[in-house]
Write a protein that holds these residues in place. Sequence first.
Motif, PDB file in Angstrom:
ATOM      1  N   GLY A 147       0.810  -1.201   0.000  1.00 42.05           N
ATOM      2  CA  GLY A 147       0.000   0.000   0.000  1.00 42.05           C
ATOM      3  C   GLY A 147       0.850   1.259   0.000  1.00 42.05           C
ATOM      4  O   GLY A 147       0.545   2.219  -0.696  1.00 42.05           O
ATOM      5  N   TYR A 148       1.931   1.243   0.807  1.00 42.77           N
ATOM      6  CA  TYR A 148       2.688   2.473   1.022  1.00 42.77           C
ATOM      7  C   TYR A 148       3.489   2.877  -0.203  1.00 42.77           C
ATOM      8  O   TYR A 148       3.641   4.057  -0.500  1.00 42.77           O
ATOM      9  N   MET A 149       4.047   1.876  -0.901  1.00 44.99           N
ATOM     10  CA  MET A 149       4.951   2.192  -2.008  1.00 44.99           C
ATOM     11  C   MET A 149       4.243   2.197  -3.354  1.00 44.99           C
ATOM     12  O   MET A 149       4.900   2.286  -4.395  1.00 44.99           O
ATOM     13  N   ALA A 155      15.677   8.931   6.574  1.00 47.70           N
ATOM     14  CA  ALA A 155      15.492   9.419   5.211  1.00 47.70           C
ATOM     15  C   ALA A 155      14.869   8.352   4.320  1.00 47.70           C
ATOM     16  O   ALA A 155      14.307   8.662   3.283  1.00 47.70           O
ATOM     17  N   GLY A 156      14.972   7.090   4.713  1.00 49.26           N
ATOM     18  CA  GLY A 156      14.418   6.010   3.902  1.00 49.26           C
ATOM     19  C   GLY A 156      12.907   5.965   3.993  1.00 49.26           C
ATOM     20  O   GLY A 156      12.298   6.670   4.790  1.00 49.26           O
ATOM     21  N   PRO A 157      12.277   5.121   3.155  1.00 49.90           N
ATOM     22  CA  PRO A 157      10.829   4.944   3.241  1.00 49.90           C
ATOM     23  C   PRO A 157      10.421   4.448   4.638  1.00 49.90           C
ATOM     24  O   PRO A 157      11.178   3.721   5.270  1.00 49.90           O
ATOM     25  N   THR A 158       9.233   4.869   5.106  1.00 50.09           N
ATOM     26  CA  THR A 158       8.834   4.560   6.475  1.00 50.09           C
ATOM     27  C   THR A 158       8.768   3.055   6.797  1.00 50.09           C
ATOM     28  O   THR A 158       9.194   2.653   7.868  1.00 50.09           O
ATOM     29  N   PRO A 159       8.253   2.184   5.899  1.00 49.07           N
ATOM     30  CA  PRO A 159       8.270   0.756   6.239  1.00 49.07           C
ATOM     31  C   PRO A 159       9.691   0.251   6.480  1.00 49.07           C
ATOM     32  O   PRO A 159       9.898  -0.638   7.313  1.00 49.07           O
ATOM     33  N   VAL A 160      10.669   0.832   5.789  1.00 48.42           N
ATOM     34  CA  VAL A 160      12.061   0.450   6.001  1.00 48.42           C
ATOM     35  C   VAL A 160      12.499   0.836   7.404  1.00 48.42           C
ATOM     36  O   VAL A 160      13.132   0.050   8.113  1.00 48.42           O
ATOM     37  N   GLY A 170       2.265   3.323  11.953  1.00 48.96           N
ATOM     38  CA  GLY A 170       1.227   4.317  12.219  1.00 48.96           C
ATOM     39  C   GLY A 170       1.654   5.689  11.732  1.00 48.96           C
ATOM     40  O   GLY A 170       0.886   6.397  11.065  1.00 48.96           O
ATOM     41  N   SER A 171       2.920   6.056  12.041  1.00 48.77           N
ATOM     42  CA  SER A 171       3.399   7.356  11.559  1.00 48.77           C
ATOM     43  C   SER A 171       3.446   7.365  10.038  1.00 48.77           C
ATOM     44  O   SER A 171       3.170   8.377   9.404  1.00 48.77           O
ATOM     45  N   GLY A 172       3.779   6.186   9.456  1.00 54.73           N
ATOM     46  CA  GLY A 172       3.776   6.081   7.999  1.00 54.73           C
ATOM     47  C   GLY A 172       2.394   6.333   7.437  1.00 54.73           C
ATOM     48  O   GLY A 172       2.233   7.020   6.423  1.00 54.73           O
ATOM     49  N   ALA A 173       1.371   5.799   8.122  1.00 56.12           N
ATOM     50  CA  ALA A 173      -0.002   6.021   7.659  1.00 56.12           C
ATOM     51  C   ALA A 173      -0.336   7.500   7.707  1.00 56.12           C
ATOM     52  O   ALA A 173      -0.988   8.041   6.795  1.00 56.12           O
ATOM     53  N   VAL A 174       0.126   8.175   8.789  1.00 55.37           N
ATOM     54  CA  VAL A 174      -0.128   9.615   8.898  1.00 55.37           C
ATOM     55  C   VAL A 174       0.585  10.362   7.765  1.00 55.37           C
ATOM     56  O   VAL A 174      -0.005  11.211   7.086  1.00 55.37           O
ATOM     57  N   ILE A 175       1.876   9.987   7.573  1.00 51.51           N
ATOM     58  CA  ILE A 175       2.651  10.674   6.542  1.00 51.51           C
ATOM     59  C   ILE A 175       2.025  10.452   5.167  1.00 51.51           C
ATOM     60  O   ILE A 175       1.928  11.360   4.349  1.00 51.51           O
TER      61      ILE A 175
END
Lengths: 662, 106
Positions: A106-108, A253-258, A357-362
């Motif tokens: 979903g994120y990427m 700096a990387g993607p949040t799931p990382v 969760g923060s990734g979902a917000v971002i």
Amino acid sequence: METKLLWIPLLPFIGFLLNGMFGKKFGPRVVSWIGCLAPLGALAVTYSSWKQLTGVVDRLDQVVFPWIWLEGILEIPFKLTFDGLSATMCLVITGVGSLIHLYSIGYMRGDAGYHRYFAYLNLFTAFMLILVLADNLLLMFVGWEGVGLCSYLLIGFWFEDDANCVAGKKAFIVNRIGDFGFLLGMFLCIVHFGSLDFGVLTDREIIAGVAASSAWGMPAVGATTLITLLFFFGATGKSAQIPLHVWLPDAMAGPTPVSALIHAATMVTSGIYLCCRLMPLFESSPVCMAVIAGIGATTALFAAFIAFSQNDIKKVLAYSTVSQLGYMFFAIGMGAFSAALFHLVTHAFFKALLFLGSGAVIHAMHHEQDMRKMGGLRKQLPFTHMMFLIGTLAIAGMPPFAGFFSKDEILFSGFMNAFGEGASGQAQIFWGISFLTAGMTAFYMLRCLALTFWGESRVAPETVNKVHEPGGWIAFALFALAIASTVGGFLGVPAILGGHNVIGHFTGLHVETSGLSAAALETHHAMEWTSMILSLVMAAGGLVLGYFFYGSLADVRKSLTSENPIGQRLRHLSGNKLFVDELYHKVVVRPIEILSWLLFFFIDRLLIDWILVEGTALVTRATGDFFRRMQTGFIPGYLMTFGCGVLVLLYILLNILTGNGS
Amino acid sequence: MFSITTILYLTASLFCIGIYGVLARRNIIVVLMSLELMLNAVNLALVAFGRVHGTASFAGEHSGQIFTLMVLAVAAAEAAIGLSLLLVIWRRWHSIDVRKLSRMSG
């Protein structure tokens, strides 16, 4: 017994090869299938191997091939081992890892490097599994370096932005400094133990023999002390402890799931795993244990202090990770290896949850990470808010969430060392620090929650209407991790609450207390209750303080940090991360730059360019200039020279003939 | 295990791939990589020969491997210099295409 251990790291590796080589042709749909099935398959194999671990069989081994083989001198097989400790790690890596892979779908979505992302993520999983399955230090080092490489690749994943590349390089270089300690430790192990096998390195009789001798070439230091200190230095690099903690916050700096998978749940915990794996070796050196406890407690405090004033939501979580890792090292230093591993597992759950969760917000905010531009998101993102709240309560150590049990076990081990039998003043200081940090953790996490989800909305007007709840895989992964963060603590319920610490027994790290007499056991339990109530009060205090400071009492907070001179100074220090980066720049980076410039000027420019290259040309030319004058074209001149030459030759010849030469 | 002939076929083909890369590719990074491939083909051959022709003594038995370690160390230095040259070239001409870098010719 027939084992399929090799398939655990091999499946993600195959996923990496397929996605890495053909990902572009496959298209995102197939890439997601391959990318997610690989860790899920590894999870299935791990699960079935775990089922094979009964009370009778407590470990599975698989020798894949003999690797480095000097008969009788050094024999290192490519051998995988699956015991309670590696089983726990494998379950965390493949379990949390699979969820994060699913979340990434979903994120990427729509990213240009989609197949590259999944290839790297699979490669990371493969290396991480090799790291925890290895039966000797060298194979572990392969995984250790491999995860470092993947971390570098994924931090700089969006390499078009120069800042991301710099962050990736910083992570890699700082890690390499730690790896140097790991390498030296391995060399010393070969010298003193003649082997890198965990079987030999954890044999208490052999260790006792080595511990009595002094380190190779350093008579003043005990052999095991030096070895463990070097391994711990390696661990500070990977697990972001002082003095090598500087890379982890930049790694955001990387993607949040990382960040969730590598920089919170798995890779950064490999330092803890190393210590747990070599538990008897570390226990043989009280000096090293004290160093570990000190560094761990200090890092926990410093990182929590810095987290107070970060405005980037991921930076807060990054410093919180550093702080929690400090906790784990504190536990190791206190001899509570099982508590450290337990906290590692629960931390993997709730920190992955917080990051996702923060990734979902971002994601919802269209890549806005600054908490000053959030606020009031609870109304628009009720589901994400719930998940984040669960994560916050878990990390703060509120019962019955996972963090409560593990953090309580750590604080109790510190409490026992500080006030139990054989207490030392040093242990009391360490305990005090970690106890204080428990309250600080609760406070800064509540600050993060309040700034993001509560209060007035500070969202930019152009994005405010576009904020939307995540769907599909993102929500699924969040939900699964929230459940794990809620019930994960029941893996290690202490005896006084009616449990019997399943995880401690399973991993073989638990230190038995059953040998105590009834009276001693009673004091033991009384102390455990005291410690539990104290830490609960501390955490609740932090939460309540945070609730009011970022709610109705915001004016008090503002006057404390902007008018009070001490508050101002503290805020300045915290906001600038205690100036560690600046210090390193002055002490390490600048001297290297100056040295490089000197080398460049004196060696490259002066010696090679000027003296050797241009100098040769100059000499040749000068010689030519000199002899050119003789080419006058004036024949009598030539004859003159010719005549002089003949005379000189004659003179020499005569000298020889008249006997001076004989 | 494999026979020496099989391994030599493998090393020869690796070496040829390397030569092809050095001669035919335009990107300097790929040229450097092909160079490494050639070195590694030689390494593999050295280890194979060491295994077949090694004598009973320790050094004899492992001479192929020891030599390979030597080559690896030298290759590391070569890679470091090669890559730093590459950086300088990029900074100066903003291109890493070998065919465009013919400034040295008359």
